[in-house]
Design a protein around this motif. Structure first.
Motif, PDB file in Angstrom:
ATOM      1  N   VAL A   1      -7.894   7.563  -2.738  1.00  0.00           N
ATOM      2  CA  VAL A   1      -8.588   6.419  -3.329  1.00  0.00           C
ATOM      3  C   VAL A   1     -10.022   6.775  -3.709  1.00  0.00           C
ATOM      4  O   VAL A   1     -10.476   6.454  -4.811  1.00  0.00           O
ATOM      5  CB  VAL A   1      -8.572   5.221  -2.354  1.00  0.00           C
TER       6      VAL A   1
ATOM      7  N   THR B   1      -6.958  -1.301  -7.522  1.00  0.00           N
ATOM      8  CA  THR B   1      -6.345  -0.040  -7.111  1.00  0.00           C
ATOM      9  C   THR B   1      -6.573   0.251  -5.634  1.00  0.00           C
ATOM     10  O   THR B   1      -5.750   0.913  -4.994  1.00  0.00           O
ATOM     11  CB  THR B   1      -6.908   1.113  -7.961  1.00  0.00           C
ATOM     12  N   SER B   2      -7.649  -0.272  -5.075  1.00  0.00           N
ATOM     13  CA  SER B   2      -8.005   0.027  -3.689  1.00  0.00           C
ATOM     14  C   SER B   2      -6.960  -0.457  -2.686  1.00  0.00           C
ATOM     15  O   SER B   2      -6.952  -0.025  -1.537  1.00  0.00           O
ATOM     16  CB  SER B   2      -9.367  -0.585  -3.348  1.00  0.00           C
ATOM     17  N   GLN B   3      -6.058  -1.371  -3.102  1.00  0.00           N
ATOM     18  CA  GLN B   3      -5.045  -1.879  -2.177  1.00  0.00           C
ATOM     19  C   GLN B   3      -3.905  -0.885  -1.974  1.00  0.00           C
ATOM     20  O   GLN B   3      -3.115  -1.036  -1.029  1.00  0.00           O
ATOM     21  CB  GLN B   3      -4.469  -3.189  -2.697  1.00  0.00           C
TER      22      GLN B   3
ATOM     23  N   ILE C   1     -10.896  -0.754 -10.170  1.00  0.00           N
ATOM     24  CA  ILE C   1     -11.181  -0.170  -8.850  1.00  0.00           C
ATOM     25  C   ILE C   1     -10.805  -1.148  -7.744  1.00  0.00           C
ATOM     26  O   ILE C   1     -10.165  -0.773  -6.751  1.00  0.00           O
ATOM     27  CB  ILE C   1     -12.671   0.225  -8.744  1.00  0.00           C
ATOM     28  N   ASN C   2     -11.170  -2.411  -7.910  1.00  0.00           N
ATOM     29  CA  ASN C   2     -10.871  -3.415  -6.889  1.00  0.00           C
ATOM     30  C   ASN C   2      -9.373  -3.559  -6.673  1.00  0.00           C
ATOM     31  O   ASN C   2      -8.898  -3.686  -5.533  1.00  0.00           O
ATOM     32  CB  ASN C   2     -11.471  -4.766  -7.288  1.00  0.00           C
TER      33      ASN C   2
ATOM     34  N   SER D   1       0.818  -1.216   0.000  1.00  0.00           N
ATOM     35  CA  SER D   1       0.000   0.000   0.000  1.00  0.00           C
ATOM     36  C   SER D   1       0.845   1.257   0.000  1.00  0.00           C
ATOM     37  O   SER D   1       0.421   2.310  -0.467  1.00  0.00           O
ATOM     38  CB  SER D   1      -0.939   0.003   1.207  1.00  0.00           C
TER      39      SER D   1
ATOM     40  N   ILE E   1     -11.483   6.488  -7.455  1.00  0.00           N
ATOM     41  CA  ILE E   1     -12.570   5.557  -7.772  1.00  0.00           C
ATOM     42  C   ILE E   1     -13.716   6.285  -8.480  1.00  0.00           C
ATOM     43  O   ILE E   1     -14.277   5.785  -9.463  1.00  0.00           O
ATOM     44  CB  ILE E   1     -13.071   4.868  -6.487  1.00  0.00           C
TER      45      ILE E   1
END
Length: 470
Positions: free
Chosen positions: A99, A66-68, A63-64, A34, A103
């Motif tokens: 984030v 990138t969220s990390q 999106i899924n 992260s 998103i």
């Protein structure tokens, strides 16, 4: 007076700078996927063959993944290019510093439609998007993820070669049955087994999300490679990184072809974590150690390997306990100070103290950890969410729990692989009889003997080896 004032000001500035640096070093610093410093550019297919519904699915997939990451000017910056006949820059690199904001921007991307000019899109990313980064040499990783559902109508080779020439790591994600494998291989970095991913269609693309997340993390926090057989594996060769080969006494290993090192009570294997894991640990990895415990009380508990914060709090550790007959894996927790996975195996772990060579393997995944002893699975346990480790402390080998006292052990292998699939390839053949393995019977770890001949077996290293089995 003016000169004296300037001199005093210069001295004060230096003192202030040094104080600031010292203060920064004293602060707790976490590092992991992260917090990686990336320029990450998604190049997504917006041609007619995709369709509006599947395009929306592809956006959600981005999106899924990138969220990390921590999206900010200090860590990961993201850009998105949609391409069909021409590339269109949807999100400039570093425009969104958070984030939630990123998103929202990804969701608002409208579908283009058109033909498939993948090579043109890759060239656009190289010439205009990566080149626009304002962080220069501060960026440690430049990564492009190309998502396509069909064969490109232009050449992808030259653009991809130019990307790699500029130290841009390229992943190729093929979706559906119209993709051309050779084209994906020519787009991506080598080996293709690492940098090329496939999904049956957009409805199943989320099945490769974990794999994509892990690979991006490996790229971010695993800068080194370990030579293994005819290939290189991303990871950390802790024998070298921890300077065991220079601090400990060299001894014969489990085979004549193997070398091991004996740690004495006076041998201190301690290094700054920043030097070993400068970007922290990946979310999934495999810890492997081949060792021999000779003359050690079975009642002794010690940390074979541990990462400590500057306040001595454990960030990661593998602990052996002969008294409890357990192997314990300790890691961080988002809800508690730490969390432990205790492999209670009875006699199986008790054999570690029999004075013979053994291999311990700990496979760490997002939500579970599995322990192995001499290729035999001990137990699989669940993990709660973890957080990045503190890297401004120390990493140590073979220390009594809660102390800096060294436990004398003999170590032949100490590695941490970033690819969890390496667990399937990393076997304990090095500790078994060469002939017994060929006959399909591994027999007793650490022992070898002439097949078909009477007489006691002897320890490897006391007779000439008949070869190396890998």
């Amino acid at each position: 007076f003016s000169y004296r004032a300037m001199l005093l000001w210069s001295v004060w500035s230096v003192i202030l700078l040094l104080t600031t640096v010292d203060a920064a070093e004293e602060e707790d610093v976490r590092a992991g996927c992260s917090t990686a410093v990336n320029d990450l550019v998604y190049i997504i297919d917006g041609s007619w063959s995709v369709g509006v519904s599947d395009f929306d699915t592809a956006k959600q997939w981005l999106i899924n993944i990138t969220s990390q990451f921590d999206i900010s000017s200090h860590y990961t910056q993201v850009a998105v290019i949609q391409y069909s006949d021409t590339p269109r820059l949807e999100i400039p690199l570093g425009k969104h510093q958070g984030v939630a904001e990123l998103i929202k921007a990804i969701r608002s991307i409208s579908y283009l439609g058109g033909n498939t000019q993948t090579g043109r899109a890759i060239k656009f990313a190289v010439d205009h998007v990566f080149a626009s980064s304002q962080r220069g040499n501060l960026v440690k990783n430049r990564i492009a993820v190309v998502v396509t559902d069909g064969k490109s109508q232009d050449d992808v080779v030259d653009a991809s070669m130019e990307a790699r020439a500029q130290s841009i790591t390229v992943f190729a994600v093929g979706v559906g049955t119209e993709i051309t494998t050779s084209e994906l291989i020519s787009i991506a970095n080598k080996p293709s087994s690492t940098y090329v991913l496939y999904a049956e269609d957009y409805t199943t693309i989320d099945r490769i999300r974990d794999s994509m997340e892990q690979k991006l993390c490996e790229e971010s926090v695993c800068p080194t490679r370990i030579p293994v057989a005819s290939r290189d594996e991303k990871g950390f060769e802790l024998m070298v990184g921890m300077n065991i080969q220079t601090k400990a006494k060299k001894i014969p290993g489990s085979l004549v072809s193997e070398t091991a090192y004996a740690l004495a009570a006076s041998t201190d294997i301690t290094e700054n974590t920043r030097e070993i894991f400068p970007e922290g640990l990946p979310p999934s990895y495999v810890f492997v150690s081949t060792l021999r415990l000779k003359g050690i009380s079975s009642k002794l508990s010690f940390d074979l390997w541990r990462v400590l914060s500057k306040d001595k709090a454990i960030q990661a550790a593998v602990t052996l306990s002969g008294k409890d007959k357990t192997v314990t894996f300790t890691t961080t927790s988002t809800t508690e100070k730490e969390q432990k996975a205790v492999f209670k195996t009875g006699f199986q772990v008790g054999t570690l103290y029999d004075g013979k060579w053994h291999q311990i393997k700990v496979l760490v995944r997002h939500r579970q950890v599995t322990g192995f002893l001499d290729d035999q699975r001990i137990q699989e346990l669940m993990l709660k969410p973890v957080e990045p480790i503190y890297i401004n402390g120390e990493t140590q080998v073979s220390k009594r729990r809660g102390t800096d006292i060294t436990v004398p052990v003999e170590i032949q292998k100490l590695r941490l692989y970033c690819d969890p699939h390496q667990s399937e390839r990393e076997t304990a053949c090095e500790i078994y009889s060469f002939f017994n393995v060929l006959q399909g019977d591994r027999g007793e770890p650490g022992l070898t003997g002439e097949p078909g001949l009477p007489g006691p077996k002897v320890r490897l290293g006391e007779q000439q080896s008949h070869g190396r089995f890998e």
